[in-house]
Design a protein around this motif. Structure first.
Motif, short mmCIF file in Angstrom:
data_model
loop_
_atom_site.label_atom_id
_atom_site.label_comp_id
_atom_site.label_asym_id
_atom_site.label_seq_id
_atom_site.Cartn_x
_atom_site.Cartn_y
_atom_site.Cartn_z
N ALA A 96 22.64 -41.48 31.92
CA ALA A 96 23.79 -42.14 31.94
C ALA A 96 24.96 -41.79 31.45
CB ALA A 96 23.42 -43.74 32.13
N LEU A 97 25.07 -41.63 30.14
CA LEU A 97 26.00 -41.33 29.23
C LEU A 97 26.53 -39.65 29.72
CD1 LEU A 97 25.22 -42.09 25.54
CD2 LEU A 97 26.97 -43.06 27.38
N LYS A 99 26.97 -38.64 32.86
CA LYS A 99 27.91 -39.06 33.87
C LYS A 99 29.13 -40.22 33.45
CE LYS A 99 24.29 -38.83 37.26
NZ LYS A 99 23.35 -39.44 38.39
N PHE A 100 28.65 -41.08 32.79
CA PHE A 100 29.69 -42.30 32.51
C PHE A 100 30.15 -42.07 30.87
CE2 PHE A 100 26.62 -43.53 35.67
CZ PHE A 100 27.53 -43.82 36.68
N ARG A 101 30.45 -40.86 30.33
CA ARG A 101 30.53 -40.88 28.79
C ARG A 101 31.81 -41.43 28.73
NH1 ARG A 101 28.29 -37.86 24.91
NH2 ARG A 101 27.32 -36.68 26.66
N ASN A 102 32.85 -41.18 29.53
CA ASN A 102 34.48 -41.78 29.28
C ASN A 102 34.61 -43.10 29.78
OD1 ASN A 102 34.81 -39.56 27.69
ND2 ASN A 102 35.38 -38.16 29.58
N SER A 103 33.42 -43.92 30.47
CA SER A 103 34.03 -45.10 31.06
C SER A 103 34.13 -46.26 30.13
CB SER A 103 32.57 -45.51 31.91
OG SER A 103 32.64 -46.88 32.23
N LYS A 104 35.30 -46.77 30.30
CA LYS A 104 35.61 -47.99 29.67
C LYS A 104 34.58 -48.92 29.68
CE LYS A 104 39.16 -50.79 27.95
NZ LYS A 104 38.67 -51.17 26.68
N LEU A 105 33.88 -49.27 30.76
CA LEU A 105 32.69 -50.10 30.84
C LEU A 105 31.49 -50.06 29.86
CD1 LEU A 105 31.71 -52.89 32.35
CD2 LEU A 105 30.78 -51.35 34.12
N VAL A 106 31.13 -48.81 29.91
CA VAL A 106 30.24 -48.14 28.98
C VAL A 106 30.46 -48.44 27.50
CG1 VAL A 106 28.78 -46.50 28.22
CG2 VAL A 106 29.03 -46.82 30.82
N GLN A 107 31.79 -47.98 27.15
CA GLN A 107 32.07 -48.35 25.56
C GLN A 107 32.10 -49.57 25.22
OE1 GLN A 107 35.97 -46.01 25.51
NE2 GLN A 107 34.90 -43.90 25.71
#
Length: 188
Positions: A96-97, A99-107
């Protein structure tokens, strides 16, 4: 049936104890209350041993509980089930990271896990503190406050804490050894 119980209880522990080691303590305390695999006093002894030996606390306790419940196969089941959620999570997070490393939601999600982990560890700290330094069974109201306090243990705790703080160059195993000797000599 015992293997399934071991698997389920330690799988849940591994799945929900975000923060590792000490964050497993609330779950291990619940297991100690619900199953005959180890007692709450055994858990305190295992904490002391686990903190002074190699290996994570949760793994050491799960191995002990599994062995106590069902021998070597039980130890293997409990230990593997404790680490299985972490293995699965690491694989999923890695994918997942990417694909979504820069996602504000993940952070933001990871940011929110920090206080949850700290809360679990703090809860475990309070439990160990109360059992180690207080005679909670002696509480009969405000007038019995002095009977609740384990004064020799509290004095030793503060003395050892000051020594650890002032003498940071001394290896922690020295302080662990001093604590063990003091406990044997004075049996709190």
């Amino acid at each position: 049936m015992i293997y399934l119980q071991l698997f389920w209880e330690f799988f849940k522990t591994g799945l929900f104890s975000i923060g590792g080691g000490l964050a497993t303590l609330p779950f291990l305390q619940e297991i100690a209350q619900n199953y005959p695999w180890f007692t709450p006093n055994d858990l305190l002894d295992m904490i002391a041993v686990s903190e002074s030996t190699p290996g994570p606390l949760g793994v050491n306790v799960s191995t002990y509980a599994g062995f106590h419940a069902a021998g070597i196969p039980g130890a293997l089941v409990a230990t593997c089930s404790l680490v299985l959620p972490s293995v699965i999570t690491i694989i999923l997070v890695y994918r997942a990271l990417a694909k979504f490393r820069n996602s504000k939601l993940v952070q933001d999600g990871f940011y929110g896990l920090r206080p949850a982990s700290a809360g679990l560890i703090f809860s475990a700290l309070l439990e160990v503190f109360a059992v180690s330094l207080l005679h909670t069974g002696s509480w009969n109201g405000p007038n019995s406050l002095l009977a609740v306090l384990n004064l020799p243990a509290i004095a030793f705790f503060f003395l050892l804490s000051a020594a650890i703080w002032k003498l940071p160059k001394i290896h922690p195993i020295v302080f662990i050894g001093i604590g063990a000797v003091f406990g044997i000599l004075f049996q709190f």
